[in-house]
Design a protein around this motif. Structure first.
Motif, PDB file in Angstrom:
ATOM      1  N   CYS A   1      40.426  31.333  43.034  1.00 28.24           N
ATOM      2  CA  CYS A   1      41.598  32.105  42.588  1.00 28.24           C
ATOM      3  C   CYS A   1      41.903  33.191  43.612  1.00 28.24           C
ATOM      4  O   CYS A   1      41.064  34.068  43.857  1.00 28.24           O
ATOM      5  CB  CYS A   1      41.320  32.723  41.218  1.00 28.24           C
TER       6      CYS A   1
ATOM      7  N   THR B   1      43.703  35.892  43.579  1.00 28.48           N
ATOM      8  CA  THR B   1      43.661  37.310  43.169  1.00 28.48           C
ATOM      9  C   THR B   1      42.220  37.751  42.908  1.00 28.48           C
ATOM     10  O   THR B   1      41.866  38.899  43.165  1.00 28.48           O
ATOM     11  CB  THR B   1      44.536  37.567  41.928  1.00 28.48           C
TER      12      THR B   1
ATOM     13  N   SER C   1      40.958  37.005  37.374  1.00 28.88           N
ATOM     14  CA  SER C   1      40.529  35.620  37.616  1.00 28.88           C
ATOM     15  C   SER C   1      41.124  34.751  36.511  1.00 28.88           C
ATOM     16  O   SER C   1      41.556  35.256  35.468  1.00 28.88           O
ATOM     17  CB  SER C   1      39.005  35.528  37.565  1.00 28.88           C
ATOM     18  N   PRO C   2      41.142  33.430  36.699  1.00 27.27           N
ATOM     19  CA  PRO C   2      41.670  32.549  35.637  1.00 27.27           C
ATOM     20  C   PRO C   2      40.914  32.737  34.324  1.00 27.27           C
ATOM     21  O   PRO C   2      41.520  32.846  33.258  1.00 27.27           O
ATOM     22  CB  PRO C   2      41.451  31.147  36.196  1.00 27.27           C
TER      23      PRO C   2
ATOM     24  N   ARG D   1      41.882  35.936  32.644  1.00 28.56           N
ATOM     25  CA  ARG D   1      43.248  35.856  32.085  1.00 28.56           C
ATOM     26  C   ARG D   1      43.262  34.970  30.840  1.00 28.56           C
ATOM     27  O   ARG D   1      43.991  35.253  29.882  1.00 28.56           O
ATOM     28  CB  ARG D   1      44.223  35.321  33.150  1.00 28.56           C
TER      29      ARG D   1
ATOM     30  N   TYR E   1      45.929  25.422  32.675  1.00 29.76           N
ATOM     31  CA  TYR E   1      46.235  26.851  32.779  1.00 29.76           C
ATOM     32  C   TYR E   1      47.744  27.078  32.916  1.00 29.76           C
ATOM     33  O   TYR E   1      48.266  28.071  32.428  1.00 29.76           O
ATOM     34  CB  TYR E   1      45.482  27.441  33.977  1.00 29.76           C
TER      35      TYR E   1
HETATM   36  S1  SF4 Z   1      44.693  32.451  37.703  1.00 25.15           S
HETATM   37 FE1  SF4 Z   1      45.050  30.407  38.571  1.00 25.15          FE
HETATM   38  S2  SF4 Z   1      47.262  30.367  38.891  1.00 25.15           S
HETATM   39 FE2  SF4 Z   1      46.719  32.531  38.636  1.00 25.15          FE
HETATM   40  S3  SF4 Z   1      46.370  33.328  40.714  1.00 25.15           S
HETATM   41 FE3  SF4 Z   1      44.385  32.616  39.918  1.00 25.15          FE
HETATM   42  S4  SF4 Z   1      44.181  30.493  40.646  1.00 25.15           S
HETATM   43 FE4  SF4 Z   1      46.355  31.065  40.845  1.00 25.15          FE
END
Ligand code: SF4
Ligand code: SF4
Length: 438
Positions: free
Chosen positions: A35, A37, A47-48, A51, A92
């Motif tokens: 990810c 970010t 992180s995924p 979230r 996701y």
């Molecule tokens: S949560 Fe998934 S979609 Fe969002 S920035 Fe991270 S990797 Fe990309």
């Protein structure tokens, strides 16, 4: 992941879908490593998996989105690298789409941000106002230096910072508009196929040369190309801003005109040269699954949608000369590699047609473009762009190829190496003009 939605909540098809997605997640955390970010910010909530927990809490407790939830969802690029990595098949994309729509409906952002988002949602999908906006941005860009700047890069940017980022993206000059909707380009020689080509919104203003290259190549190889009259923006831009009413209205309008065209003259495919749009059009069937009037038609359109490289892969191209002296760094747009799972076809097409193709290190990481992300989250976007450009430089390319206008503009902002669309290179190899000279 265990969920606790009530039966009444599960009667809502969106919540039932979210429940299915959440239950698939085994919170292993494999997705965090890829990810962007999380890689940059190192915060579990960016992180995924983090979230997913935030979205679960918001939906399950039926709570209005908190500023904390909004901050971390806003920082998500929707790059979908997490979906490629996830061993459990967690969708996701559909979960975060739902979270964005909920935020848009139930969260009150500060007024300047509301105005900026409303302006982006109105201007970007409309080529006329977008062109006028680009001209205006170019004129006022010298004044950008007078706007207040934060001392350090921030993951929660101010409105001034966002406006500055928007001005920085405006090109030095705009090309003349390309052909308009309703145009038909007959096949040269025997007709072997007939396709609609998505005109796009931002792309037709910033780089009409991309669709021109597609038209040249397709017609040269026996495919008739139609630019369907009254087609609109595909809805991707407003969909990613959480404005689903707008996005779905555009989807319905496009479905109606494309299927009318298919009835009139036949269509083998609806071709897309902007992979961000292609990912959303391929998802129309899901987005409109509960719409009794449009569900079947939407599924039909999604089945007809193809990235340009998917379609070209089925054609026997006739290269006129080998380009073995040209090294291409292939940038795999997230929407193509993670959204549509198209990874090899563009590279194979380029190599088969004579180019030397190099993979870019860390190719799974987003370049930071992500629709309006590079305006709304400019500091994270710039860091990702700089990282991408540094990775690209390692393969010492003569040109960079990508299949998405957002990536092309974003990467071009950080390098002097020409950034072109894959289809422009294929057109060049089969008799078209050399790209990257303007
Ligand atoms: S949560 Fe998934 S979609 Fe969002 S920035 Fe991270 S990797 Fe990309
Ligand atoms: S990799 Fe998949 S299953 Fe594991 S935490 Fe991430 S989304 Fe959940």
């Amino acid at each position: 992941m265990k969920t606790e939605f009530s039966l009444a909540q599960l009667a809502d098809p969106d919540i039932a879908e979210a429940d299915k997605i959440l239950r698939a997640c085994v919170h292993c955390g494999f997705c965090t490593a890829t990810c962007p970010t999380y890689v940059l910010l190192g915060d579990e909530l960016d992180s995924p998996r983090g979230r997913i927990y935030l979205i679960k809490e918001m939906l399950e407790k039926n709570r209005p989105p908190t500023p904390e939830v909004v901050k971390h969802i806003d920082r998500c690029l929707s790059c979908l690298a997490c979906m490629t990595t996830c061993p459990s098949g967690v969708n996701y994309m559909h979960l975060v789409d739902q979270a964005r729509a909920r935020i848009e409906k139930d969260y009150s952002r500060p007024l300047p941000e509301r105005l900026l988002r409303a302006a982006l949602a109105w201007v970007l999908p409309r080529p006329g106002p977008f062109r006028a906006g680009m001209i205006l941005a170019r004129l006022v860009r010298p004044l950008a230096a007078l706007l207040p700047s934060p001392r350090t890069a921030s993951a929660t940017p101010t409105s001034w910072r966002r406006i500055k980022a928007m001005l920085a993206l405006a090109p030095g000059r705009l090309p003349a508009p390309g052909p308009s909707g309703g145009s038909v380009f007959p096949a040269e020689g025997e007709r072997r196929g007939r396709v609609a080509l998505l005109q796009g919104c931002a792309q037709q203003v910033l780089a009409p040369r991309i669709n021109q290259a597609a038209i040249n190549l397709l017609t040269r190889h026996g495919t008739e190309v139609v630019l369907v009259k009254d087609e609109q923006c595909c809805g991707a831009l407003t969909h990613h801003l959480g404005r689903d009413d707008d996005a779905l209205a555009r989807a319905r309008a496009n479905i109606a005109v494309w299927l009318a065209e298919a009835d009139r003259g036949g269509l083998d495919a609806i071709l897309v040269t902007t992979s961000g749009c292609g990912t959303v059009i391929k998802d129309y069937g899901f987005m409109l699954r509960e719409d009794r009037d449009f569900a079947a038609a939407a599924a039909k359109v999604s089945a007809l949608a193809r990235d340009i490289t998917e379609y070209i892969g089925g054609i026997d191209l006739r290269p006129t000369q080998q380009r073995g002296d040209v090294v291409i760094a292939y940038h795999s747009a997230c929407s193509l590699q993670h959204g549509q799972k198209i990874t090899q076809a563009p590279k194979e097409l380029l190599s088969k047609n004579g180019f030397v193709v190099k993979d870019v290190p860390e190719s799974h990481l987003c370049c930071g473009s992500a629709g309006t992300y590079n305006i709304l989250q400019p500091d994270i976007a710039n860091k990702l762009r700089d990282r991408k450009v540094a990775n690209i430089a390692m393969v010492k390319p003569d040109m960079i190829a990508a299949g998405n206008i957002g990536c092309i503009v974003q990467i071009a902002g950080g390098t002097s190496v020409p950034v072109v669309h894959t289809i422009e290179l294929l057109d060049w190899a089969t008799g078209g003009p050399r790209p990257g000279l303007n």
